[in-house]
Design a protein around this motif. Structure first.
Motif, PDB file in Angstrom:
ATOM      1  N   ALA A  91       0.822  -1.213   0.000  1.00 17.35           N
ATOM      2  CA  ALA A  91       0.000   0.000   0.000  1.00 17.35           C
ATOM      3  C   ALA A  91       0.853   1.258   0.000  1.00 17.35           C
ATOM      4  O   ALA A  91       0.398   2.325  -0.427  1.00 17.35           O
ATOM      5  CB  ALA A  91      -0.933   0.002   1.210  1.00 17.35           C
ATOM      6  N   ALA A  92       2.098   1.161   0.466  1.00 15.92           N
ATOM      7  CA  ALA A  92       3.012   2.303   0.448  1.00 15.92           C
ATOM      8  C   ALA A  92       3.903   2.285  -0.787  1.00 15.92           C
ATOM      9  O   ALA A  92       4.170   3.331  -1.390  1.00 15.92           O
ATOM     10  CB  ALA A  92       3.873   2.303   1.713  1.00 15.92           C
ATOM     11  N   PHE A  93       4.361   1.092  -1.187  1.00 16.24           N
ATOM     12  CA  PHE A  93       5.326   1.001  -2.282  1.00 16.24           C
ATOM     13  C   PHE A  93       4.684   1.240  -3.645  1.00 16.24           C
ATOM     14  O   PHE A  93       5.233   1.969  -4.485  1.00 16.24           O
ATOM     15  CB  PHE A  93       6.001  -0.373  -2.266  1.00 16.24           C
ATOM     16  N   VAL A  94       3.525   0.643  -3.890  1.00 23.93           N
ATOM     17  CA  VAL A  94       2.891   0.752  -5.212  1.00 23.93           C
ATOM     18  C   VAL A  94       2.640   2.209  -5.606  1.00 23.93           C
ATOM     19  O   VAL A  94       2.994   2.624  -6.720  1.00 23.93           O
ATOM     20  CB  VAL A  94       1.596  -0.082  -5.269  1.00 23.93           C
ATOM     21  N   PRO A  95       2.043   3.042  -4.736  1.00 22.38           N
ATOM     22  CA  PRO A  95       1.858   4.448  -5.128  1.00 22.38           C
ATOM     23  C   PRO A  95       3.169   5.175  -5.403  1.00 22.38           C
ATOM     24  O   PRO A  95       3.225   6.046  -6.285  1.00 22.38           O
ATOM     25  CB  PRO A  95       1.136   5.057  -3.919  1.00 22.38           C
ATOM     26  N   GLN A  96       4.233   4.820  -4.672  1.00 20.58           N
ATOM     27  CA  GLN A  96       5.519   5.470  -4.908  1.00 20.58           C
ATOM     28  C   GLN A  96       6.069   5.110  -6.288  1.00 20.58           C
ATOM     29  O   GLN A  96       6.652   5.955  -6.978  1.00 20.58           O
ATOM     30  CB  GLN A  96       6.519   5.073  -3.819  1.00 20.58           C
ATOM     31  N   VAL A  97       5.875   3.864  -6.705  1.00 24.09           N
ATOM     32  CA  VAL A  97       6.329   3.448  -8.040  1.00 24.09           C
ATOM     33  C   VAL A  97       5.559   4.207  -9.117  1.00 24.09           C
ATOM     34  O   VAL A  97       6.145   4.701 -10.091  1.00 24.09           O
ATOM     35  CB  VAL A  97       6.156   1.927  -8.221  1.00 24.09           C
ATOM     36  N   LEU A  98       4.244   4.322  -8.947  1.00 28.50           N
ATOM     37  CA  LEU A  98       3.446   5.043  -9.940  1.00 28.50           C
ATOM     38  C   LEU A  98       3.821   6.522  -9.977  1.00 28.50           C
ATOM     39  O   LEU A  98       3.878   7.131 -11.053  1.00 28.50           O
ATOM     40  CB  LEU A  98       1.955   4.878  -9.637  1.00 28.50           C
ATOM     41  N   LEU A  99       4.071   7.106  -8.812  1.00 33.84           N
ATOM     42  CA  LEU A  99       4.488   8.506  -8.767  1.00 33.84           C
ATOM     43  C   LEU A  99       5.831   8.686  -9.467  1.00 33.84           C
ATOM     44  O   LEU A  99       6.021   9.628 -10.246  1.00 33.84           O
ATOM     45  CB  LEU A  99       4.587   8.975  -7.318  1.00 33.84           C
ATOM     46  N   PHE A 100       6.760   7.785  -9.201  1.00 35.74           N
ATOM     47  CA  PHE A 100       8.070   7.852  -9.849  1.00 35.74           C
ATOM     48  C   PHE A 100       7.924   7.788 -11.368  1.00 35.74           C
ATOM     49  O   PHE A 100       8.512   8.585 -12.104  1.00 35.74           O
ATOM     50  CB  PHE A 100       8.945   6.695  -9.362  1.00 35.74           C
ATOM     51  N   ALA A 101       7.115   6.843 -11.838  1.00 32.83           N
ATOM     52  CA  ALA A 101       6.916   6.696 -13.282  1.00 32.83           C
ATOM     53  C   ALA A 101       6.260   7.939 -13.871  1.00 32.83           C
ATOM     54  O   ALA A 101       6.626   8.391 -14.962  1.00 32.83           O
ATOM     55  CB  ALA A 101       6.067   5.460 -13.564  1.00 32.83           C
ATOM     56  N   ALA A 102       5.290   8.496 -13.156  1.00 34.79           N
ATOM     57  CA  ALA A 102       4.616   9.698 -13.653  1.00 34.79           C
ATOM     58  C   ALA A 102       5.593  10.858 -13.777  1.00 34.79           C
ATOM     59  O   ALA A 102       5.560  11.617 -14.755  1.00 34.79           O
ATOM     60  CB  ALA A 102       3.462  10.070 -12.722  1.00 34.79           C
ATOM     61  N   ARG A 103       6.474  11.006 -12.790  1.00 36.82           N
ATOM     62  CA  ARG A 103       7.449  12.098 -12.835  1.00 36.82           C
ATOM     63  C   ARG A 103       8.418  11.906 -13.998  1.00 36.82           C
ATOM     64  O   ARG A 103       8.800  12.858 -14.668  1.00 36.82           O
ATOM     65  CB  ARG A 103       8.218  12.160 -11.510  1.00 36.82           C
ATOM     66  N   ARG A 104       8.809  10.668 -14.239  1.00 38.17           N
ATOM     67  CA  ARG A 104       9.696  10.410 -15.372  1.00 38.17           C
ATOM     68  C   ARG A 104       9.000  10.742 -16.688  1.00 38.17           C
ATOM     69  O   ARG A 104       9.600  11.296 -17.604  1.00 38.17           O
ATOM     70  CB  ARG A 104      10.128   8.941 -15.375  1.00 38.17           C
ATOM     71  N   MET A 105       7.726  10.394 -16.777  1.00 42.11           N
ATOM     72  CA  MET A 105       7.005  10.636 -18.027  1.00 42.11           C
ATOM     73  C   MET A 105       6.782  12.120 -18.285  1.00 42.11           C
ATOM     74  O   MET A 105       6.601  12.535 -19.428  1.00 42.11           O
ATOM     75  CB  MET A 105       5.681   9.881 -18.019  1.00 42.11           C
ATOM     76  N   GLU A 106       6.776  12.910 -17.218  1.00 38.05           N
ATOM     77  CA  GLU A 106       6.657  14.352 -17.416  1.00 38.05           C
ATOM     78  C   GLU A 106       7.821  14.896 -18.237  1.00 38.05           C
ATOM     79  O   GLU A 106       7.693  15.905 -18.933  1.00 38.05           O
ATOM     80  CB  GLU A 106       6.622  15.068 -16.063  1.00 38.05           C
ATOM     81  N   ALA A 107       8.964  14.220 -18.134  1.00 36.17           N
ATOM     82  CA  ALA A 107      10.156  14.687 -18.839  1.00 36.17           C
ATOM     83  C   ALA A 107      10.202  14.218 -20.288  1.00 36.17           C
ATOM     84  O   ALA A 107      11.007  14.711 -21.070  1.00 36.17           O
ATOM     85  CB  ALA A 107      11.410  14.198 -18.108  1.00 36.17           C
TER      86      ALA A 107
END
Length: 331
Positions: A91-107
């Motif tokens: 419940a803590a790790f999965v959202p962090q992975v999605l957030l990380f991926a979203a930030r990368r995709m912003e670039a």
């Protein structure tokens, strides 16, 4: 909006495992997980309270290190570090992975533009930009799959962690959560979707007195209205056979029509009066998730849509029932 501090690093470090030439390796690493498409999907709308993921910087840094790792062992070690920093909690790790991926995709697509003769900014090669966009999205999404695989959590735990992200404030995170959840349904042309993990989520919400998450219910019904209705009937803990049997029987009558169509016993667009009556009956049911079944099914199968039923559901007092007529259908 917070900007992930590593978002400017568009290109992987030289020799990183997560390069496009390593995609075949990544597919093996993530074989047990749903596949995220490389294209940029249309994000689903939010239908519940907005979910915001706050970054855990130590986890984000560890994920960045894993993305840039040069071999499998290094990837595994860095991901284990990230997982440990969330207490091994899906419940803590999965959202962090999605957030990380979203930030990368912003670039993605932010290609450095050099100077043209005369000092004017050079115009980027649009075809090259598109290639970078597609390649980078594929790379990041492969990394998401590998990260979730390394977590080694149960399917139920992963689905439970992904479901709230259907209402994330960020389009990219909602889209990724939706794609992953659809993958966990394990649907195919030869077998029905598997909603067992959805049922577990809804049963827990029912147990603590909460309404099922609207976004998850809509996803289920869009995927398979009949199976969704069966799942809700069981997950919402109905006890009275006098209420359960009419719901299941009406769904069976409609499902039988689709079975006859599939195996050629009737024409592919055949309509039977018994199925139309069953839908009319269910469209009057007091439970919103029963009426939602009818709304979604007739949106997918217009030949079964009686005008009186459509009008009734489009003006339903519950916005969840009206949603199939408004979401991605332009009506």
């Amino acid at each position: 909006m917070m900007r992930y501090k590593h978002a400017s690093r568009l290109r992987p470090r030289e020799g990183s495992l997560f390069t496009c030439v390593a995609m075949s390796t990544l597919s093996l690493l993530a074989a047990a997980l749903p596949v995220l498409g490389a294209e940029k999907p249309t994000p689903p709308p939010r239908t519940g309270p907005v979910v915001v993921v706050d970054p855990i910087e130590a986890v984000q840094d560890a994920l960045q290190d894993a993305l840039e790792a040069k071999d499998r062992d290094s990837v595994a070690m860095k991901l284990d570090t990230a997982i440990a920093k969330t207490g091994n909690d899906p419940a803590a790790f999965v959202p962090q992975v999605l957030l990380f991926a979203a930030r990368r995709m912003e670039a993605v697509g932010n290609v450095a533009v050099g100077a043209a003769p005369g000092g004017k900014p050079a115009q980027p090669d649009q075809a090259a930009v598109r290639r970078i966009d597609e390649d980078e999205r594929a790379r990041i999404k492969a990394f998401v799959g590998v990260s979730l695989s390394r977590l080694a959590a149960s399917k139920d735990a992963l689905v439970s962690s992904l479901a709230p992200q259907l209402d994330n404030r960020e389009d990219t995170i909602r889209s990724m959560a939706r794609e992953l959840l659809i993958g966990y349904e394990d649907r195919s042309a030869s077998r029905a979707s598997d909603f067992s993990a959805y049922r577990a989520v809804i049963e827990e919400e029912t147990r603590v007195g909460r309404e099922p998450r609207t976004s998850l219910a809509l996803l289920m019904y869009e995927s398979d209205p009949g199976l969704a209705l069966q799942t809700m009937t069981r997950a919402c803990q109905l006890r009275d056979p006098a209420e359960i049997k009419p719901i299941l029987w009406s769904e069976h009558v409609v499902a039988e029509l689709f079975w006859k169509r599939r195996f050629g016993f009737v024409a592919r667009d055949a309509v039977e009066a018994s199925a139309v009556r069953a839908l009319d009956d269910l469209s009057r049911h007091p439970r919103w998730w029963v009426r939602l079944y009818v709304a979604e099914l007739i949106c997918q199968n217009a030949e079964l849509a009686e005008r009186s039923v459509v009008d009734r559901l489009k003006s339903d007092d519950d916005a969840r029932v009206r949603m199939p007529f408004m979401v991605a259908r332009g009506s």
